[in-house]
Scaffold this motif. Structure first.
Motif, PDB file in Angstrom:
ATOM      1  N   TYR A  13       0.858  -1.312  -0.054  1.00  0.00           N
ATOM      2  CA  TYR A  13      -0.074  -0.067   0.008  1.00  0.00           C
ATOM      3  C   TYR A  13       0.707   1.358  -0.077  1.00  0.00           C
ATOM      4  O   TYR A  13       0.633   2.063  -0.601  1.00  0.00           O
ATOM      5  N   HIS A  14       1.855   1.286   0.813  1.00  0.00           N
ATOM      6  CA  HIS A  14       2.791   2.384   0.849  1.00  0.00           C
ATOM      7  C   HIS A  14       3.469   2.800  -0.303  1.00  0.00           C
ATOM      8  O   HIS A  14       3.441   3.829  -0.944  1.00  0.00           O
ATOM      9  N   ALA A  15       3.937   1.720  -1.178  1.00  0.00           N
ATOM     10  CA  ALA A  15       4.463   1.820  -2.213  1.00  0.00           C
ATOM     11  C   ALA A  15       3.512   2.317  -3.303  1.00  0.00           C
ATOM     12  O   ALA A  15       4.067   3.436  -4.128  1.00  0.00           O
ATOM     13  N   TRP A  16       2.332   1.923  -3.422  1.00  0.00           N
ATOM     14  CA  TRP A  16       1.225   2.340  -4.513  1.00  0.00           C
ATOM     15  C   TRP A  16       0.908   3.886  -4.042  1.00  0.00           C
ATOM     16  O   TRP A  16       0.672   4.408  -5.034  1.00  0.00           O
ATOM     17  N   ALA A  17       0.740   4.145  -2.785  1.00  0.00           N
ATOM     18  CA  ALA A  17       0.405   5.645  -2.443  1.00  0.00           C
ATOM     19  C   ALA A  17       1.571   6.483  -2.688  1.00  0.00           C
ATOM     20  O   ALA A  17       1.114   7.570  -3.344  1.00  0.00           O
ATOM     21  N   ASN A  18       2.468   6.158  -2.470  1.00  0.00           N
ATOM     22  CA  ASN A  18       3.544   7.206  -3.090  1.00  0.00           C
ATOM     23  C   ASN A  18       3.547   7.059  -4.671  1.00  0.00           C
ATOM     24  O   ASN A  18       3.723   8.284  -5.081  1.00  0.00           O
ATOM     25  N   GLY A  19       3.503   5.989  -5.318  1.00  0.00           N
ATOM     26  CA  GLY A  19       3.212   6.297  -6.621  1.00  0.00           C
ATOM     27  C   GLY A  19       1.956   7.032  -7.121  1.00  0.00           C
ATOM     28  O   GLY A  19       2.170   7.931  -8.178  1.00  0.00           O
ATOM     29  N   VAL A  20       0.907   6.922  -6.347  1.00  0.00           N
ATOM     30  CA  VAL A  20      -0.133   7.840  -6.630  1.00  0.00           C
ATOM     31  C   VAL A  20       0.147   9.371  -6.471  1.00  0.00           C
ATOM     32  O   VAL A  20      -0.390  10.204  -7.334  1.00  0.00           O
ATOM     33  N   ILE A  21       0.624   9.614  -5.304  1.00  0.00           N
ATOM     34  CA  ILE A  21       1.065  11.060  -5.252  1.00  0.00           C
ATOM     35  C   ILE A  21       2.163  11.573  -6.115  1.00  0.00           C
ATOM     36  O   ILE A  21       2.069  12.748  -6.676  1.00  0.00           O
ATOM     37  N   ILE A  22       2.965  10.546  -6.411  1.00  0.00           N
ATOM     38  CA  ILE A  22       4.093  11.213  -7.416  1.00  0.00           C
ATOM     39  C   ILE A  22       3.368  11.389  -8.980  1.00  0.00           C
ATOM     40  O   ILE A  22       3.874  12.255  -9.658  1.00  0.00           O
ATOM     41  N   ASP A  23       2.634  10.441  -9.210  1.00  0.00           N
ATOM     42  CA  ASP A  23       1.639  10.546 -10.547  1.00  0.00           C
ATOM     43  C   ASP A  23       0.915  11.888 -10.438  1.00  0.00           C
ATOM     44  O   ASP A  23       0.944  12.688 -11.593  1.00  0.00           O
ATOM     45  N   ARG A  24       0.321  12.235  -9.321  1.00  0.00           N
ATOM     46  CA  ARG A  24      -0.283  13.611  -9.227  1.00  0.00           C
ATOM     47  C   ARG A  24       0.547  14.811  -9.635  1.00  0.00           C
ATOM     48  O   ARG A  24       0.192  15.803 -10.264  1.00  0.00           O
ATOM     49  N   GLU A  87       9.865  13.105 -12.093  1.00  0.00           N
ATOM     50  CA  GLU A  87      10.240  12.047 -13.008  1.00  0.00           C
ATOM     51  C   GLU A  87      11.044  10.951 -12.429  1.00  0.00           C
ATOM     52  O   GLU A  87      11.102   9.708 -12.389  1.00  0.00           O
ATOM     53  N   GLU A  88      12.335  11.752 -11.924  1.00  0.00           N
ATOM     54  CA  GLU A  88      13.540  10.959 -11.507  1.00  0.00           C
ATOM     55  C   GLU A  88      13.283  10.547 -10.183  1.00  0.00           C
ATOM     56  O   GLU A  88      13.656   9.338  -9.866  1.00  0.00           O
TER      57      GLU A  88
END
Length: 168
Positions: A13-24, A87-88
């Motif tokens: 979940y933590h990995a997913w949530a960080n990905g979601v905020i990064i995508d935003r 992106e990096e």
């Protein structure tokens, strides 16, 4: 349905949530990520970097490195990480998740370790408790990012555990 161990699920979940905020963050105007503002952190990039560096340090600790060494190692990365583009940072986080997931697949989650924190003293804790600390720490600071985005006139994005369960 096969469910992973709860602590591993929380890390996923933590990995997913960080990905979601990064995508935003990647959807917003480029200047927003590094923009200096009055808040608990001076920029969104510094908050995201803090999440990354804390994850990095705690997984070094989980792998057996002392807290002093782990903090020194993550501190050496701080300036470089804070300068990265969004992106990096996505790639940097993905690389860290892959490293951490490999580590978690090889350890006893209930192994007791002693963390000698220079600010709080010695603590006996398990690897699973340390992983949950990483997860809750990340959630707290993603909340900081959401607040900072609102201060700059932008919306954040839902990234709570319930939504994660719906996306699986």
């Amino acid at each position: 349905m096969n469910h992973p161990e709860p602590v591993l699920e929380m890390y996923n979940y933590h990995a997913w949530a960080n990905g979601v905020i990064i995508d935003r963050l990647n959807e917003l105007p480029e200047h927003v990520y590094h923009k200096e503002i009055q808040s608990g952190f001076s920029s969104v990039s510094k908050v995201l970097s803090h999440i990354y560096l804390t994850d990095y340090a705690w997984f070094d600790i989980i792998s057996g490195i002392s807290m002093d060494e782990a903090m020194a190692s993550s501190s050496e990365l701080k300036e470089e990480v804070e300068k990265k583009s969004i992106e990096e940072m996505k790639k940097t986080f993905m690389d860290l998740y892959e490293r951490n997931k490999k580590l978690l697949s090889t350890v006893d989650m209930e192994k007791v370790m002693v963390v000698d924190n220079p600010y709080a003293g010695s603590l006996e804790t398990t690897i699973s408790e340390s992983v949950l600390h990483v997860v809750t720490h990340g959630s707290y600071h993603r909340g900081n990012i959401a607040t900072m985005l609102r201060q700059m006139g932008h919306t954040s994005v839902m990234q709570d555990f319930g939504l994660y369960l719906y996306t699986k």
